[in-house]
Design a protein around this motif. Sequence first.
Motif, PDB file in Angstrom:
ATOM      1  N   THR A  66      12.615  14.946   5.587  1.00 31.77           N
ATOM      2  CA  THR A  66      12.589  14.043   4.440  1.00 31.77           C
ATOM      3  C   THR A  66      13.416  14.635   3.310  1.00 31.77           C
ATOM      4  OG1 THR A  66      10.377  13.318   5.070  1.00 31.77           O
ATOM      5  CG2 THR A  66      11.104  12.792   2.844  1.00 31.77           C
ATOM      6  N   VAL A  67      14.369  13.845   2.807  1.00 29.25           N
ATOM      7  CA  VAL A  67      15.314  14.315   1.797  1.00 29.25           C
ATOM      8  C   VAL A  67      15.129  13.534   0.507  1.00 29.25           C
ATOM      9  CG1 VAL A  67      17.754  14.656   1.248  1.00 29.25           C
ATOM     10  CG2 VAL A  67      16.971  14.897   3.616  1.00 29.25           C
ATOM     11  N   CYS A  68      14.867  14.225  -0.600  1.00 27.01           N
ATOM     12  CA  CYS A  68      14.794  13.584  -1.915  1.00 27.01           C
ATOM     13  C   CYS A  68      16.201  13.430  -2.466  1.00 27.01           C
ATOM     14  CB  CYS A  68      13.951  14.427  -2.882  1.00 27.01           C
ATOM     15  SG  CYS A  68      12.181  14.308  -2.588  1.00 27.01           S
ATOM     16  N   ILE A  69      16.504  12.237  -2.975  1.00 29.17           N
ATOM     17  CA  ILE A  69      17.842  11.947  -3.480  1.00 29.17           C
ATOM     18  C   ILE A  69      17.704  10.983  -4.659  1.00 29.17           C
ATOM     19  CG2 ILE A  69      18.248   9.971  -1.956  1.00 29.17           C
ATOM     20  CD1 ILE A  69      21.091  11.124  -1.496  1.00 29.17           C
ATOM     21  N   SER A  70      18.565  11.137  -5.661  1.00 29.63           N
ATOM     22  CA  SER A  70      18.484  10.287  -6.847  1.00 29.63           C
ATOM     23  C   SER A  70      18.779   8.837  -6.501  1.00 29.63           C
ATOM     24  CB  SER A  70      19.475  10.767  -7.913  1.00 29.63           C
ATOM     25  OG  SER A  70      19.553   9.845  -8.977  1.00 29.63           O
ATOM     26  N   LYS A  71      18.034   7.925  -7.123  1.00 27.39           N
ATOM     27  CA  LYS A  71      18.245   6.496  -6.850  1.00 27.39           C
ATOM     28  C   LYS A  71      19.529   5.977  -7.465  1.00 27.39           C
ATOM     29  CE  LYS A  71      15.487   4.925 -10.817  1.00 27.39           C
ATOM     30  NZ  LYS A  71      14.296   4.172 -11.242  1.00 27.39           N
ATOM     31  N   ASN A  72      20.074   6.708  -8.452  1.00 25.96           N
ATOM     32  CA  ASN A  72      21.340   6.305  -9.061  1.00 25.96           C
ATOM     33  C   ASN A  72      22.469   7.115  -8.436  1.00 25.96           C
ATOM     34  OD1 ASN A  72      20.865   4.190 -11.021  1.00 25.96           O
ATOM     35  ND2 ASN A  72      19.574   5.707 -12.036  1.00 25.96           N
ATOM     36  N   ALA A  73      22.902   6.671  -7.280  1.00 25.28           N
ATOM     37  CA  ALA A  73      23.879   7.398  -6.499  1.00 25.28           C
ATOM     38  C   ALA A  73      25.291   7.133  -6.995  1.00 25.28           C
ATOM     39  CB  ALA A  73      23.752   6.976  -5.042  1.00 25.28           C
ATOM     40  N   TYR A  74      26.196   8.030  -6.632  1.00 23.75           N
ATOM     41  CA  TYR A  74      27.597   7.815  -6.985  1.00 23.75           C
ATOM     42  C   TYR A  74      28.480   8.384  -5.877  1.00 23.75           C
ATOM     43  CZ  TYR A  74      27.278  12.679  -8.592  1.00 23.75           C
ATOM     44  OH  TYR A  74      27.049  14.035  -8.675  1.00 23.75           O
ATOM     45  N   ALA A  75      29.580   7.680  -5.626  1.00 24.97           N
ATOM     46  CA  ALA A  75      30.557   8.138  -4.644  1.00 24.97           C
ATOM     47  C   ALA A  75      31.335   9.324  -5.234  1.00 24.97           C
ATOM     48  CB  ALA A  75      31.509   6.990  -4.323  1.00 24.97           C
ATOM     49  N   PRO A  76      31.820  10.221  -4.392  1.00 27.82           N
ATOM     50  CA  PRO A  76      31.776  10.213  -2.936  1.00 27.82           C
ATOM     51  C   PRO A  76      30.582  10.980  -2.356  1.00 27.82           C
ATOM     52  CG  PRO A  76      33.249  11.954  -3.636  1.00 27.82           C
ATOM     53  CD  PRO A  76      32.722  11.301  -4.896  1.00 27.82           C
ATOM     54  N   LEU A  77      29.703  11.488  -3.219  1.00 26.61           N
ATOM     55  CA  LEU A  77      28.588  12.270  -2.676  1.00 26.61           C
ATOM     56  C   LEU A  77      27.603  11.377  -1.932  1.00 26.61           C
ATOM     57  CD1 LEU A  77      27.848  14.950  -5.435  1.00 26.61           C
ATOM     58  CD2 LEU A  77      29.282  15.126  -3.401  1.00 26.61           C
ATOM     59  N   TYR A  78      27.224  10.260  -2.549  1.00 23.66           N
ATOM     60  CA  TYR A  78      26.313   9.336  -1.875  1.00 23.66           C
ATOM     61  C   TYR A  78      26.259   8.046  -2.670  1.00 23.66           C
ATOM     62  CZ  TYR A  78      23.143  11.176  -5.437  1.00 23.66           C
ATOM     63  OH  TYR A  78      22.600  11.577  -6.630  1.00 23.66           O
ATOM     64  N   TRP A  79      26.114   6.943  -1.961  1.00 25.54           N
ATOM     65  CA  TRP A  79      25.950   5.655  -2.621  1.00 25.54           C
ATOM     66  C   TRP A  79      25.340   4.681  -1.622  1.00 25.54           C
ATOM     67  CZ3 TRP A  79      30.527   7.298  -0.593  1.00 25.54           C
ATOM     68  CH2 TRP A  79      31.252   6.420   0.202  1.00 25.54           C
ATOM     69  N   ASN A  80      24.870   3.563  -2.142  1.00 26.56           N
ATOM     70  CA  ASN A  80      24.225   2.561  -1.305  1.00 26.56           C
ATOM     71  C   ASN A  80      25.261   1.528  -0.881  1.00 26.56           C
ATOM     72  OD1 ASN A  80      22.634   0.299  -0.369  1.00 26.56           O
ATOM     73  ND2 ASN A  80      20.865   1.335  -1.277  1.00 26.56           N
ATOM     74  N   ASP A  81      25.528   1.476   0.391  1.00 25.38           N
ATOM     75  CA  ASP A  81      26.515   0.546   0.947  1.00 25.38           C
ATOM     76  C   ASP A  81      25.783  -0.567   1.682  1.00 25.38           C
ATOM     77  OD1 ASP A  81      28.758  -0.714   1.856  1.00 25.38           O
ATOM     78  OD2 ASP A  81      29.321   0.827   3.300  1.00 25.38           O
ATOM     79  N   GLY A  82      25.466  -1.636   0.958  1.00 33.72           N
ATOM     80  CA  GLY A  82      24.774  -2.763   1.571  1.00 33.72           C
ATOM     81  C   GLY A  82      23.404  -2.424   2.108  1.00 33.72           C
ATOM     82  N   GLY A  83      22.706  -1.547   1.402  1.00 34.50           N
ATOM     83  CA  GLY A  83      21.359  -1.181   1.825  1.00 34.50           C
ATOM     84  C   GLY A  83      21.290   0.104   2.627  1.00 34.50           C
ATOM     85  N   THR A  84      22.445   0.672   2.936  1.00 35.59           N
ATOM     86  CA  THR A  84      22.484   1.918   3.703  1.00 35.59           C
ATOM     87  C   THR A  84      23.130   3.018   2.874  1.00 35.59           C
ATOM     88  OG1 THR A  84      22.687   0.685   5.770  1.00 35.59           O
ATOM     89  CG2 THR A  84      23.312   3.009   5.815  1.00 35.59           C
ATOM     90  N   LEU A  85      22.430   4.150   2.725  1.00 33.62           N
ATOM     91  CA  LEU A  85      23.023   5.271   1.999  1.00 33.62           C
ATOM     92  C   LEU A  85      24.146   5.885   2.822  1.00 33.62           C
ATOM     93  CD1 LEU A  85      19.946   7.134   0.461  1.00 33.62           C
ATOM     94  CD2 LEU A  85      21.772   5.964  -0.774  1.00 33.62           C
ATOM     95  N   THR A  86      25.226   6.223   2.171  1.00 35.03           N
ATOM     96  CA  THR A  86      26.350   6.863   2.839  1.00 35.03           C
ATOM     97  C   THR A  86      26.987   7.855   1.883  1.00 35.03           C
ATOM     98  OG1 THR A  86      28.364   6.433   4.117  1.00 35.03           O
ATOM     99  CG2 THR A  86      28.050   5.143   2.113  1.00 35.03           C
ATOM    100  N   GLY A  87      27.980   8.611   2.347  1.00 38.01           N
ATOM    101  CA  GLY A  87      28.657   9.582   1.496  1.00 38.01           C
ATOM    102  C   GLY A  87      28.577  10.991   2.050  1.00 38.01           C
ATOM    103  N   PHE A  88      29.244  11.908   1.364  1.00 39.16           N
ATOM    104  CA  PHE A  88      29.338  13.286   1.835  1.00 39.16           C
ATOM    105  C   PHE A  88      27.974  13.952   1.940  1.00 39.16           C
ATOM    106  CE2 PHE A  88      29.736  17.847   0.805  1.00 39.16           C
ATOM    107  CZ  PHE A  88      30.502  18.252   1.893  1.00 39.16           C
ATOM    108  N   ASP A  89      27.145  13.813   0.912  1.00 40.62           N
ATOM    109  CA  ASP A  89      25.815  14.433   0.954  1.00 40.62           C
ATOM    110  C   ASP A  89      24.972  13.865   2.084  1.00 40.62           C
ATOM    111  OD1 ASP A  89      26.319  16.140  -1.090  1.00 40.62           O
ATOM    112  OD2 ASP A  89      24.793  15.361  -2.456  1.00 40.62           O
ATOM    113  N   VAL A  90      25.024  12.563   2.232  1.00 46.05           N
ATOM    114  CA  VAL A  90      24.205  11.892   3.256  1.00 46.05           C
ATOM    115  C   VAL A  90      24.631  12.324   4.660  1.00 46.05           C
ATOM    116  CG1 VAL A  90      23.635   9.656   4.272  1.00 46.05           C
ATOM    117  CG2 VAL A  90      23.694   9.921   1.779  1.00 46.05           C
TER     118      VAL A  90
END
Length: 280
Positions: free
Chosen positions: A48-72
């Motif tokens: 289980t990974v805690c991650i901020s809900k206010n994501a930003y690219a390129p580390l992580y962001w919500n792409d149509g309901g799916t988290l993606t990015g370098f951190d993810v």
Amino acid sequence: MRRSAVTLASSLAAASAVVLSLAGCAAEADTSAESSSSLSLVNGDTLTVCISKNAYAPLYWNDGGTLTGFDVDSITAIADELGVPVAFNEMAFDGLLPALVSERCDVMRSGLYINEERTAKADAIPYLETGPALVAAVASGLEIESSDDLAGLRIAVQAASANEKILQELNADFASRGLSAMELSSYPEMPETMAALRNGRVDAVIETDVAAMQAAETLGDEYELLTGAFDADTSFGMYLPKGSELTEKVREVAAQLTADGTFAALAEEYGLLPERISAP
């Protein structure tokens, strides 16, 4: 797959190789199963990974309901090597560390600097070199060549962040040298700091260089990235509970994925500099 001419010798060799390969796969599977079953995780067999809900690219962001990015992708690769699935627990930025300390997650990975305040409460594993940067309106005409050029400016910053601490310490330094203090405006999340900039309530916003670059691009040509005040002399880190047995296992896997180029390839995929990958 490249194939050679079939001979008795090569067939026997191939058969032996298959046997050895299957044996190796079985041993690997056994090792993975043993590894995953030996992990002590907060939610059964899931990392289980805690991650901020206010994501930003390129580390992580919500792409149509799916988290993606370098951190993810990076933490997912680590979970794969550990032999367990991964789940992300999105929350407010200032709730990340308390959630980790109270064992609501196994890992905190959310574009966070490594600093003494956090490492006093949690184990840290570095993964990417970074540093603070500023976003300002081009029309402001700001020229920032050193941190002293921030004296007297109005700066928006994310509350409870390492950048807020850096600015507070800088203000103390300004006071000791007779320079004008910065007027700091702290907001719970990054979007609110950017709103303050757009509304003219502040002269600039401070963020990590990765987030600031992305924000400046999103805001458009009327805004610019200013990097002259700070060096990229710190690292983003993933955090685990203090003294956790999981820490060294994650560090070992991260070292493996650094050495084999997995993290460098992910950095390139998301437009980050591979040479900024930190040794775990």
